[in-house]
Design a protein around this motif. Structure first.
Motif, PDB file in Angstrom:
ATOM      1  N   TYR A  41       0.805  -1.254   0.036  1.00  0.00           N
ATOM      2  CA  TYR A  41       0.111  -0.090  -0.014  1.00  0.00           C
ATOM      3  C   TYR A  41       0.884   1.342   0.170  1.00  0.00           C
ATOM      4  CZ  TYR A  41      -2.538   3.848   2.705  1.00  0.00           C
ATOM      5  OH  TYR A  41      -3.286   4.589   3.020  1.00  0.00           O
ATOM      6  N   ILE A  42       1.879   1.381   1.117  1.00  0.00           N
ATOM      7  CA  ILE A  42       2.858   2.490   1.044  1.00  0.00           C
ATOM      8  C   ILE A  42       3.694   2.426  -0.125  1.00  0.00           C
ATOM      9  CG2 ILE A  42       4.841   3.520   2.125  1.00  0.00           C
ATOM     10  CD1 ILE A  42       3.655   2.282   4.874  1.00  0.00           C
ATOM     11  N   SER A  43       4.020   1.533  -0.895  1.00  0.00           N
ATOM     12  CA  SER A  43       4.804   1.580  -2.206  1.00  0.00           C
ATOM     13  C   SER A  43       4.142   2.406  -3.293  1.00  0.00           C
ATOM     14  CB  SER A  43       5.394   0.153  -2.452  1.00  0.00           C
ATOM     15  OG  SER A  43       4.224  -0.674  -3.151  1.00  0.00           O
ATOM     16  N   LEU A  44       2.631   2.392  -3.330  1.00  0.00           N
ATOM     17  CA  LEU A  44       1.973   3.067  -4.304  1.00  0.00           C
ATOM     18  C   LEU A  44       1.587   4.505  -3.851  1.00  0.00           C
ATOM     19  CD1 LEU A  44      -0.587  -0.032  -4.937  1.00  0.00           C
ATOM     20  CD2 LEU A  44       1.483   0.830  -6.349  1.00  0.00           C
ATOM     21  N   THR A  45       2.500   5.077  -3.044  1.00  0.00           N
ATOM     22  CA  THR A  45       2.170   6.465  -2.652  1.00  0.00           C
ATOM     23  C   THR A  45       3.519   7.128  -2.463  1.00  0.00           C
ATOM     24  OG1 THR A  45       2.385   6.055  -0.173  1.00  0.00           O
ATOM     25  CG2 THR A  45       0.122   5.779  -1.184  1.00  0.00           C
ATOM     26  N   ASP A  46       3.584   8.380  -2.364  1.00  0.00           N
ATOM     27  CA  ASP A  46       4.665   9.184  -1.976  1.00  0.00           C
ATOM     28  C   ASP A  46       4.886   9.458  -0.526  1.00  0.00           C
ATOM     29  OD1 ASP A  46       5.470   9.577  -4.630  1.00  0.00           O
ATOM     30  OD2 ASP A  46       4.286  11.176  -4.939  1.00  0.00           O
ATOM     31  N   TRP A  47       4.208   8.572   0.290  1.00  0.00           N
ATOM     32  CA  TRP A  47       4.194   8.796   1.792  1.00  0.00           C
ATOM     33  C   TRP A  47       5.770   8.649   2.447  1.00  0.00           C
ATOM     34  CZ3 TRP A  47       5.364   5.587   5.861  1.00  0.00           C
ATOM     35  CH2 TRP A  47       5.063   6.107   7.244  1.00  0.00           C
ATOM     36  N   SER A  48       6.060   9.492   3.276  1.00  0.00           N
ATOM     37  CA  SER A  48       7.224   9.052   4.016  1.00  0.00           C
ATOM     38  C   SER A  48       7.067   9.328   5.524  1.00  0.00           C
ATOM     39  CB  SER A  48       8.514  10.255   3.443  1.00  0.00           C
ATOM     40  OG  SER A  48       9.073  10.404   4.536  1.00  0.00           O
ATOM     41  N   PRO A  49       7.702   8.650   6.365  1.00  0.00           N
ATOM     42  CA  PRO A  49       7.533   9.055   7.879  1.00  0.00           C
ATOM     43  C   PRO A  49       7.460  10.428   8.356  1.00  0.00           C
ATOM     44  CG  PRO A  49       9.164   6.945   7.469  1.00  0.00           C
ATOM     45  CD  PRO A  49       8.796   7.566   6.112  1.00  0.00           C
ATOM     46  N   TRP A  59      -2.988   7.159   1.602  1.00  0.00           N
ATOM     47  CA  TRP A  59      -3.881   7.324   0.333  1.00  0.00           C
ATOM     48  C   TRP A  59      -3.873   8.678  -0.326  1.00  0.00           C
ATOM     49  CZ3 TRP A  59      -8.039  10.351   0.224  1.00  0.00           C
ATOM     50  CH2 TRP A  59      -8.538  10.768   1.432  1.00  0.00           C
ATOM     51  N   SER A  60      -3.943   9.815   0.388  1.00  0.00           N
ATOM     52  CA  SER A  60      -4.038  11.112  -0.122  1.00  0.00           C
ATOM     53  C   SER A  60      -2.625  11.367  -0.977  1.00  0.00           C
ATOM     54  CB  SER A  60      -3.984  12.164   1.137  1.00  0.00           C
ATOM     55  OG  SER A  60      -2.752  12.028   1.942  1.00  0.00           O
ATOM     56  N   LEU A  61      -1.576  10.578  -0.823  1.00  0.00           N
ATOM     57  CA  LEU A  61      -0.169  11.071  -1.418  1.00  0.00           C
ATOM     58  C   LEU A  61      -0.346  10.006  -2.614  1.00  0.00           C
ATOM     59  CD1 LEU A  61       1.865  11.600   1.399  1.00  0.00           C
ATOM     60  CD2 LEU A  61       0.731  13.434  -0.147  1.00  0.00           C
ATOM     61  N   TRP A  62      -1.393   9.342  -3.260  1.00  0.00           N
ATOM     62  CA  TRP A  62      -1.277   8.223  -4.103  1.00  0.00           C
ATOM     63  C   TRP A  62      -0.736   8.628  -5.342  1.00  0.00           C
ATOM     64  CZ3 TRP A  62      -2.904   3.557  -2.969  1.00  0.00           C
ATOM     65  CH2 TRP A  62      -3.026   2.613  -3.934  1.00  0.00           C
ATOM     66  N   ASN A  63       0.334   7.760  -5.914  1.00  0.00           N
ATOM     67  CA  ASN A  63       0.928   7.995  -7.087  1.00  0.00           C
ATOM     68  C   ASN A  63       1.047   6.896  -8.084  1.00  0.00           C
ATOM     69  OD1 ASN A  63       2.890   6.071  -6.327  1.00  0.00           O
ATOM     70  ND2 ASN A  63       4.463   7.489  -5.860  1.00  0.00           N
ATOM     71  N   ASN A  64       0.226   5.961  -7.916  1.00  0.00           N
ATOM     72  CA  ASN A  64      -0.180   4.763  -8.670  1.00  0.00           C
ATOM     73  C   ASN A  64       1.138   3.823  -8.605  1.00  0.00           C
ATOM     74  OD1 ASN A  64      -2.807   5.197  -9.353  1.00  0.00           O
ATOM     75  ND2 ASN A  64      -2.227   6.587 -11.198  1.00  0.00           N
ATOM     76  N   PHE A  65       1.956   3.761  -9.836  1.00  0.00           N
ATOM     77  CA  PHE A  65       3.203   2.795 -10.017  1.00  0.00           C
ATOM     78  C   PHE A  65       4.485   3.589 -10.062  1.00  0.00           C
ATOM     79  CE2 PHE A  65      -0.193  -0.104 -10.740  1.00  0.00           C
ATOM     80  CZ  PHE A  65       0.047  -1.027  -9.957  1.00  0.00           C
ATOM     81  N   ALA A  66       4.412   4.979  -9.912  1.00  0.00           N
ATOM     82  CA  ALA A  66       5.541   5.849  -9.985  1.00  0.00           C
ATOM     83  C   ALA A  66       6.863   5.156  -9.332  1.00  0.00           C
ATOM     84  CB  ALA A  66       5.219   7.366  -9.627  1.00  0.00           C
ATOM     85  N   ASN A  67       6.598   4.843  -8.168  1.00  0.00           N
ATOM     86  CA  ASN A  67       7.840   4.225  -7.524  1.00  0.00           C
ATOM     87  C   ASN A  67       8.407   3.119  -8.159  1.00  0.00           C
ATOM     88  OD1 ASN A  67       7.474   6.293  -5.414  1.00  0.00           O
ATOM     89  ND2 ASN A  67       6.364   4.842  -4.081  1.00  0.00           N
ATOM     90  N   TYR A  68       7.762   2.402  -8.813  1.00  0.00           N
ATOM     91  CA  TYR A  68       8.006   1.223  -9.484  1.00  0.00           C
ATOM     92  C   TYR A  68       8.789   1.694 -10.958  1.00  0.00           C
ATOM     93  CZ  TYR A  68       5.759  -1.564  -5.854  1.00  0.00           C
ATOM     94  OH  TYR A  68       5.523  -2.191  -4.699  1.00  0.00           O
ATOM     95  N   THR A  69       8.069   2.598 -11.535  1.00  0.00           N
ATOM     96  CA  THR A  69       8.812   3.050 -12.708  1.00  0.00           C
ATOM     97  C   THR A  69       9.909   3.632 -12.585  1.00  0.00           C
ATOM     98  OG1 THR A  69       7.253   5.035 -12.676  1.00  0.00           O
ATOM     99  CG2 THR A  69       6.712   3.017 -13.880  1.00  0.00           C
ATOM    100  N   ASP A  70      10.004   4.280 -11.370  1.00  0.00           N
ATOM    101  CA  ASP A  70      11.442   5.174 -10.901  1.00  0.00           C
ATOM    102  C   ASP A  70      12.440   3.940 -10.563  1.00  0.00           C
ATOM    103  OD1 ASP A  70       9.929   7.509 -11.428  1.00  0.00           O
ATOM    104  OD2 ASP A  70       9.610   7.980  -9.069  1.00  0.00           O
ATOM    105  N   LEU A  71      12.043   3.148 -10.099  1.00  0.00           N
ATOM    106  CA  LEU A  71      13.107   2.013  -9.760  1.00  0.00           C
ATOM    107  C   LEU A  71      13.469   1.046 -10.787  1.00  0.00           C
ATOM    108  CD1 LEU A  71      14.162   0.448  -6.932  1.00  0.00           C
ATOM    109  CD2 LEU A  71      12.316  -1.022  -7.314  1.00  0.00           C
TER     110      LEU A  71
END
Length: 158
Positions: A41-49, A59-71
């Motif tokens: 769930y967190i991997s699909l957002t731009d959330w940080s501690p 969920w308010s920082l949802w970015n779909n799969f952007a983290n995975y495409t960046d990776l």
């Protein structure tokens, strides 16, 4: 009929065993499944501690799969993956063969076996012994843990 009673008794025992282990199974499932789902769930957002939001509001920082495409586009990730594969391909078989060789060697009797066995086991025995001695020293009546507890409580620890 006694022949029919045995399977029925076995079924009752299996049901009882399932019921008795169910709380532990649920706990293990929760311990394994909850962190996995939370991280997905967190991997699909731009959330940080450090974002100031709780993870449940990510969920308010949802970015779909952007983290995975960046990776997938990150060269450091692919470099780390290659190094991990090299370690896996080279080191794991080498350690397996070394362990198998030593196990085969020590299965037979040979002169000096007890000495070599002691030399191989010494590193495994020293660490727990040193850790035990350190905790023994920490919790002595004049040790640092009891000094801190005495200072905090105002009562001398004996």
């Amino acid at each position: 009929d006694p022949a029919q009673a045995k399977p029925a008794l076995r079924d009752e025992g299996a049901k009882l065993g399932f019921r008795l282990t169910l709380p532990a199974q649920i706990l293990v499932l929760f311990i394994a499944l909850f962190p996995l789902l939370m991280q997905l769930y967190i991997s699909l957002t731009d959330w940080s501690p450090l974002s100031g939001l709780g993870w449940w509001s990510a969920w308010s920082l949802w970015n779909n799969f952007a983290n995975y495409t960046d990776l997938a586009a990150d060269a450091r990730f692919w470099s780390a993956l290659k190094r991990t594969a090299i370690v896996m391909i080279v080191c794991v078989p080498a350690e397996f063969l070394l362990g198998l060789t030593l196990a085969t060697l020590f299965a037979d009797e040979f002169p000096g076996k007890r000495i070599f066995y002691s030399i191989l086991l010494m590193p495994m025995m020293v660490v727990p012994a040193v850790a035990g001695y350190m905790f023994f020293m920490l919790f002595q009546s004049g040790g640092p843990v009891n000094d801190i507890l005495s200072a905090l409580s105002g009562f001398p620890v004996t």
